[in-house]
Every structure is written in structure tokens, then in C-alpha cells.
Design an enzyme around this catalytic site. Structure first.
Site, PDB file in Angstrom:
ATOM      1  N   HIS A  32       0.819  -1.136   0.241  1.00  0.00           N
ATOM      2  CA  HIS A  32      -0.032  -0.241  -0.161  1.00  0.00           C
ATOM      3  C   HIS A  32       0.858   1.801   0.129  1.00  0.00           C
ATOM      4  O   HIS A  32       0.671   2.116  -0.574  1.00  0.00           O
ATOM      5  CB  HIS A  32      -0.860   0.208   1.240  1.00  0.00           C
ATOM      6  N   GLU A  33       1.859   1.086   0.553  1.00  0.00           N
ATOM      7  CA  GLU A  33       2.781   2.498   0.832  1.00  0.00           C
ATOM      8  C   GLU A  33       3.682   2.592  -0.438  1.00  0.00           C
ATOM      9  O   GLU A  33       3.819   3.696  -0.731  1.00  0.00           O
ATOM     10  CB  GLU A  33       3.550   2.113   2.445  1.00  0.00           C
TER      11      GLU A  33
ATOM     12  N   HIS B  62       1.675   4.468  -2.566  1.00  0.00           N
ATOM     13  CA  HIS B  62       1.819   5.614  -2.485  1.00  0.00           C
ATOM     14  C   HIS B  62       2.968   6.177  -3.328  1.00  0.00           C
ATOM     15  O   HIS B  62       2.980   7.882  -3.997  1.00  0.00           O
ATOM     16  CB  HIS B  62       1.698   6.275  -1.216  1.00  0.00           C
TER      17      HIS B  62
END
Ligand SMILES: [Zn+2]
Ligand SMILES: [Zn+2]
Length: 278
Positions: free
Chosen positions: A237-238, A241
Site C-alpha cells: 500500500h505504501e 503511494h
């Protein structure tokens, strides 16, 4: 990444000693297991350190019969600690989202979707300077205040390739210049995001169950982590980003349609969140 809302048995707050019979992080009464393999090459030299960890941080020897293996052979030690110059050469720490500019669509101190820095790739950090260390501390503070389980630098307004995460005994808390080396399997998990605190946007998402990443700690040590389950999910998820991707852009089918209707109804310009930008 937002903290998942507890439901059912996982409401129970587990404190104190972790038992072999039930892990406080894995849920569903599953026991602790050596799910993650962490290899560290100290920047100062010396022996390579390696351990296996459960998502909750419980440590296991790499000789454990169920110990996780790396998906692909780790980078050679000499190559691992080499650092090319990056954004940190000119980074002064000025370009940080002020906590009092709070937008109700995001956690305090976090930029909301539609902010340009969230929708384009970040820049490699390179050498770790005192400013980068201070910024990492700031990110950890914002993540805990939110509260969230992970946070990328561009969510705090900085175009830097680094993220922080809460399971700091399972793998390093700060990862600088992460890169995905391999991924395997499929795992479904409900995601939410500190840059998108809009009701109705949490949704189950399939991603690889295992991911192997390399990067550096905030101390400059080179690391290679093969992660599983929740720790693997936070990393993915990071890192998304850091590549300018919000998790909703990976949703498919009914979950995609439902979440994008919620976004549009909230007045969010969904043209900044095109499907499948990867
Ligand atoms: Zn555990
Ligand atoms: Zn997020």
C-alpha cells in the site's frame, strides 16, 4: 494505510505476553509464526544480520522449520549498501504539510486525495541527512496520531521515496528508497487510507500475499525484507503511494463501482484516480 476497524473477536485488546496459541495481530486465533524474513547489511560493515518475525514482532531463528525464505536471492552485500545521490541533497524539510491545514478528508497532518504530490511518483531519497531523519520522525508521529498502520512521505506533503509503518519489531519502522523485487500469491484484505477518510471507501482488495522489498533503514543499513500477510500488505500500500497510486485505483468489479460512486458523491474529482495506472 488506515487502521482496519476491529470486528468480532479482533475487538479484544491483547496486552502483555504473546502466547504461542494466538497472535495479537494475525487474528482468527492463528498462532504466531515466522512469516517475515529480514536481512540487514549494517552500513558500518560487520556481519549480516538475519531473523524471521511474526506480524506482531515476535522473533524466530532463521533455522526454525517454518521460517520464511526470501522469494529471490538477496542483493550482494557490497551492492546493497551503495547509495546514489537523490533528493536529500537539496531537501531542506520546508515542503511539509502543516498539521493545522487539516482537510476533513484526511487524518490530521496528512494530505487528502486530489493533492498533486499524492498522484505522481516520488523521488529517490539517496543519502540519509539529518533533515531526512527529522522528517522520518515527523512521519512516525503523524502516523501514530492518525492513527494508522503505515504512512508514505508524499502523504505528508514531501515528494520523497520513503515510508513508515507500525510493526517495527517485525521489520524496520522507516524504509528509505524501497523497491519491490518479487511478489507471490494472492491475499484479500480490507484497505483504507489516511488520505481518504471518507465513509464507505474501505474495500477488500486482492494483492500478492508475499512481497520481497529492498531498501535502507533510517540509519543507512541496507535491508531486504520478504513479508507476508499484514506486513506485506502495508509495504505494498505504501510503495503504491510512493509510485503515485491510491489503493482505490486497484479495486475491481462491484467494490470499484461502489467506492467510486462514494468518491464522486463526496465531490472528489475521480479523474485524478484513473483505474489501473500501474
Ligand atoms: Zn504473532
Ligand atoms: Zn494510503
Amino acid at each position: 494505510m488506515a487502521r482496519r476497524k476491529a470486528k468480532g473477536r479482533s475487538d479484544v485488546e491483547h496486552v502483555g505476553r504473546v502466547t504461542l496459541s494466538s497472535c495479537p495481530v494475525r487474528g482468527d486465533d492463528r498462532p504466531c509464526a515466522p512469516l517475515n524474513r529480514v536481512t540487514v547489511w549494517p552500513v558500518e560493515g560487520g556481519p549480516v544480520k538475519e531473523c524471521c518475525t511474526c506480524s506482531c514482532g515476535r522473533r524466530f531463528p532463521t533455522s526454525h522449520p517454518d521460517a520464511a525464505e526470501h522469494l529471490v536471492p538477496p542483493i550482494a552485500p557490497g551492492e546493497a549498501v551503495a547509495v546514489a545521490p537523490g533528493r536529500s541533497e537539496t531537501w531542506t524539510g520546508d515542503d511539509v504539510w502543516p498539521a493545522d491545514d487539516h482537510d476533513e478528508r484526511a487524518a490530521v497532518g496528512v494530505v487528502p486525495v486530489e493533492t498533486p504530490v499524492l498522484h505522481r511518483p516520488t523521488e529517490p531519497v539517496g543519502r540519509i541527512t539529518p533533515e531526512i531523519k527529522a522528517f522520518a520522525k515527523h512521519m512516525v508521529k503523524v502516523m501514530h496520531r492518525a492513527p494508522g498502520v503505515g504512512l508514505a512521505a508524499n502523504q505528508v506533503g514531501a515528494p520523497l521515496r520513503m515510508f513508515v509503518q507500525v510493526h517495527k519489531r517485525a521489520m524496520p519502522e522507516v524504509v528509505v528508497d524501497p523497491e519491490v523485487r518479487a511478489a507471490e500469491g494472492t491475499w484479500t484484505y480490507t484497505e483504507g487510507c489516511l488520505s481518504l477518510e471518507v465513509d464507505g471507501t474501505h474495500a477488500p482488495l486482492d494483492r500478492p500475499k508475499f512481497v520481497q522489498i529492498r531498501g535502507r533503514t533510517v540509519h543507512g543499513d541496507a535491508i531486504e525484507v520478504t513479508a507476508d500477510e499484514i506486513v506485506a500488505r502495508i509495504c505494498q500500500h505504501e510503495i503504491d503511494h510512493l509510485d503515485g497510486i491510491e489503493y482505490v485505483q486497484r479495486l475491481v468489479g462491484d467494490h470499484h463501482d461502489r467506492v467510486y460512486e462514494v468518491l464522486a458523491a463526496d465531490g472528489i474529482d475521480v479523474s485524478v484516480l484513473p483505474d489501473h495506472p500501474y
